[in-house]
Design an enzyme around this catalytic site. Structure first.
Site, PDB file in Angstrom:
ATOM      1  CB  SER A 149      -0.922   0.021   1.219  1.00 45.60           C
ATOM      2  OG  SER A 149      -1.877  -0.986   1.113  1.00 45.60           O
ATOM      3  CG  ASP A 200      -2.046   1.469   7.257  1.00 45.34           C
ATOM      4  OD1 ASP A 200      -0.892   1.016   7.394  1.00 45.34           O
ATOM      5  OD2 ASP A 200      -2.941   0.841   6.654  1.00 45.34           O
ATOM      6  CB  THR A 202      -3.678   4.478   1.972  1.00 45.43           C
ATOM      7  OG1 THR A 202      -3.497   3.103   1.664  1.00 45.43           O
ATOM      8  CG2 THR A 202      -4.348   5.182   0.818  1.00 45.43           C
ATOM      9  CG  ASP A 348      -4.980  -4.494   2.701  1.00 45.95           C
ATOM     10  OD1 ASP A 348      -4.511  -5.188   1.787  1.00 45.95           O
ATOM     11  OD2 ASP A 348      -4.351  -4.217   3.734  1.00 45.95           O
ATOM     12  CG  HIS A 352      -3.631  -8.623   4.544  1.00 47.26           C
ATOM     13  ND1 HIS A 352      -2.453  -9.040   3.973  1.00 47.26           N
ATOM     14  CD2 HIS A 352      -3.736  -7.306   4.253  1.00 47.26           C
ATOM     15  CE1 HIS A 352      -1.873  -8.011   3.365  1.00 47.26           C
ATOM     16  NE2 HIS A 352      -2.634  -6.946   3.518  1.00 47.26           N
ATOM     17  CG  HIS A 503      -0.778  -6.787  -0.953  1.00 45.54           C
ATOM     18  ND1 HIS A 503      -0.130  -5.586  -0.818  1.00 45.54           N
ATOM     19  CD2 HIS A 503      -1.540  -6.922   0.160  1.00 45.54           C
ATOM     20  CE1 HIS A 503      -0.491  -5.008   0.316  1.00 45.54           C
ATOM     21  NE2 HIS A 503      -1.338  -5.807   0.935  1.00 45.54           N
TER      22      HIS A 503
HETATM   23 ZN   LIG Z   1      -2.414  -5.017   2.552  1.00 43.93          ZN
END
Ligand SMILES: [Zn+2]
Ligand SMILES: *[C@@H]1O[C@H](CO)[C@@H](O)[C@H](O)[C@H]1NC(C)=O
Ligand SMILES: *[C@@H]1O[C@H](CO)[C@@H](O)[C@H](O)[C@H]1NC(C)=O
Length: 593
Positions: A149, A200, A202, A348, A352, A503
């Site tokens: 990301s 985080d 992003t 996301d 995961h 990913h």
């Molecule tokens: Zn991720």
């Protein structure tokens, strides 16, 4: 007809296509196709002709209807979006950029079918996102064909490729100015709205610079304006409060005793940390900006869990509506609009965790936020554009999975997802909490009973659980924790597959309020073009700001000696790549129940 000739020997036969289908079926199912007699064949041909005729008529009718619906949906967004006749942006305008972290094309199919099942909707019912698909994005980073990301969002923030783990930093470890920073300097108001930690990767890639995504303490400080460019974000909504609290405070996850909330207040921010304070924001007369709203220590709960206690955390759509109103009010008397990045961060995380039940609710929550933005654009007096995309796909999601050696049937079961009332992550948390409290002295039988009744039957809505499945949860290991096992039960029963807990490199979708609002992004594009689009739409020049960041020697934390190390660090796990365990995901070994 010479029925005993090899089928492929007569490819020009008028029946060849029908035969090929028969043969394909035979090959795929391992069953011989039934040959029909000549009389039957004749009647069958007549039947086929009639069928084809009807099908053609139906297709023409459908095409007309679809065409009509298309023109309707276009007329809704018939504004230029702020593009002048010369193809350059003009006038006061707003840019809303949405990120669906970890959402690949399959997530849409999964969620669409789930919703049709759950709400009894017709086959043609689609998500709001589906109606605004305009293209797809290629996502590789400089260090890997599979991005994380951080590199993904650096492509959006700076319009440049970098290595996995990079927070608005280039492969040579020099900072690159972001569209948000440049927008602020150009006079726009700016915002970041997320459902995970605001520190985080992003959101970080829009308002901070760090050599590694793990430097979240540093990222927090930059985001609230301890930054060589000064404060660049006017509105922050999300989680991640723990990085803003000094390490002497309960709930802190900082390594030092800096009080970043106090620093934010010194920089002019109002601060709220609860749903109650969020509800009390005076959105009628205008929220006072800058505003820092941190509604969770870490992540805002998954939507599937959040709805059980909506009084505790705002939803993504609720945060979106308030943010748009606030930014719009704050720019009312300005000749510049605003830029806001809104992220469905935790799609996301469901990838995961390989948790399809949690995923459909995350995608629906993002879809609702997307709709809220469209609604805003439709009613706002200023021009504006919504562009949305994902940074990458997560999980290698597949709707359809082969669980045995038998050729698989064509189906998957949304009803399994509909039966679940909680995420696997939540249920694991509940299990560990029970073990610490009531269950600490419980014998194996009592533990098994708790798992069976409370976690699996009540939580997942699965009634036919085997002793082996319960046993595996009692004896779970850190590498395959209870949450993975619970999510795997749901996935297998629903016939949903996953290739990885990480990913993948699949191209992801690009969405827009209308194709005319983002003509440059129609079709297949490199992810950096999305960042460049934002800069172009807002008429920004990032270069001078990049030079300023370099000149002022922005603190970005230690880089690793090589990008390869950054890449490993960025994966967030210390898994030995050669220590594969495909059986978990291939499913063949997991034919239980
Ligand atoms: Zn991720
Ligand atoms: C808190 O941070 C300070 C440095 O700012 C450090 O000296 C101290 O050991 C930390 N305390 C804890 C409990 O981590
Ligand atoms: C859903 O739950 C109901 C009642 O708990 C149960 O009877 C049914 O078998 C479940 N369906 C699936 C697909 O697991």
């Amino acid at each position: 007809m010479a029925g005993d000739e090899p089928l492929l020997a007569r490819p020009t036969s008028e029946h060849s296509s029908e035969r090929e289908y028969e043969e394909e079926d035979a090959l795929l199912t391992g069953q011989r196709s039934n040959r029909t007699s000549t009389t039957h064949q004749r009647w069958r041909e007549i039947g086929l002709f009639v069928w084809a005729l009807i099908a053609t008529v139906v297709i023409i009718v459908l095409a007309t209807v679809v065409q009509h619906e298309h023109s309707v949906s276009h007329s809704r967004g018939e504004t230029s979006g702020g593009w002048g006749k010369d193809g350059r942006p003009t006038g006061k305008r707003n840019m809303i950029f949405m990120v669906s972290d970890g959402m690949g094309p399959t997530s849409l199919s999964l969620t669409r079918s789930y919703r049709q099942f759950e709400s009894g909707l017709p086959i043609g019912d689609t998500l709001v996102l589906d109606k605004h698909l305009i293209g797809s994005s290629r996502t590789r980073s400089t260090s890997s064909l599979i991005t994380d990301s951080a590199a993904g969002a650096t492509a959006f923030g700076c319009g440049k490729k970098s290595y996995n783990g990079a927070i608005a930093v280039l492969p040579d470890h020099s900072p690159c100015a972001t569209v948000l920073e440049a927008a602020k300097k150009a006079g726009y108001m700016t915002g970041l709205v997320v459902t995970t930690r605001i520190t985080d990767a992003t959101p970080a890639c829009f308002a901070s610079h760090a050599n590694r995504r793990e430097y979240e303490d540093l990222i927090a400080e930059q985001e609230i304006g301890n930054h060589p460019l000064g404060r660049t974000v006017d509105l922050i909504f999300g989680g991640g409060r723990c990085h803003f609290l000094p390490n002497s405070t309960e709930g802190s996850c900082r390594d030092d005793d800096k009080d970043v909330v106090a620093m934010a207040k010194d920089n002019g921010f109002s601060y709220i940390d609860s749903r109650k304070a969020f509800d009390n924001l005076d959105i009628g007369t205008g929220v006072k900006l800058p505003l820092l709203g941190l509604f969770a220590l870490l992540d805002i709960p998954y939507e599937i869990d959040r709805v059980h206690a909506p009084e505790l955390h705002p939803s993504q759509a609720e945060m979106t509506r308030v943010a748009l109103k606030a930014l719009s009010a704050a720019t009312k008397d300005s000749d510049k609009g605003f830029f806001v990045m809104i992220e469905g961060s935790r799609i996301d995380h469901t990838g995961h965790g390989n948790d399809p039940a949690a995923q459909v609710h995350e995608v629906l929550a993002h879809d609702a936020a997307f709709e809220a933005v469209l609604d805003f654009l439709e009613h706002d007096e200023n021009e504006g554009v919504l562009v949305g995309t994902s940074d990458h796909e997560t999980g290698g999601l597949a709707v359809g999975v082969q669980l045995t050696d038998e050729y698989p049937p064509y189906h998957w079961f949304p009803e399994v997802l509909a039966n679940a009332s909680h995420s696997a992550e939540y249920l694991q948390h509940k299990w560990f909490q029970w073990l610490r409290e009531e269950g600490s002295n419980a014998d194996l039988f009592t533990q098994a009973q708790y798992i069976r009744e409370t976690l699996i039957e009540d939580g997942l809505g699965i009634s036919d659980v085997s002793d082996e499945e319960v046993d595996a949860i009692i004896h779970a290991t850190p590498l395959k924790p209870p949450a993975y096992l619970l999510a795997n039960m749901i996935s297998r029963k629903a016939h949903v597959g996953w290739t990885t807990h990480g990913h993948t490199a699949v191209d992801v979708n690009i969405y827009a309020s209308s194709p005319q609002h983002a003509p440059q992004l129609v079709g297949n594009h490199e992810n950096t073009e999305i960042g460049n689009f934002i800069a172009k739409y807002l008429d920004l020049d990032l270069e001078p700001l990049t030079e300023e960041l370099k000149r002022k020697n922005i603190e970005m934390g230690q880089p690793h000696a090589s990008a390869a190390v950054d890449e490993v660090a960025a994966s967030g796990r210390n898994l030995d790549p050669d220590h594969g365990d495909l059986s978990t995901h291939g499913g063949v070994e997991h034919v239980a129940g």
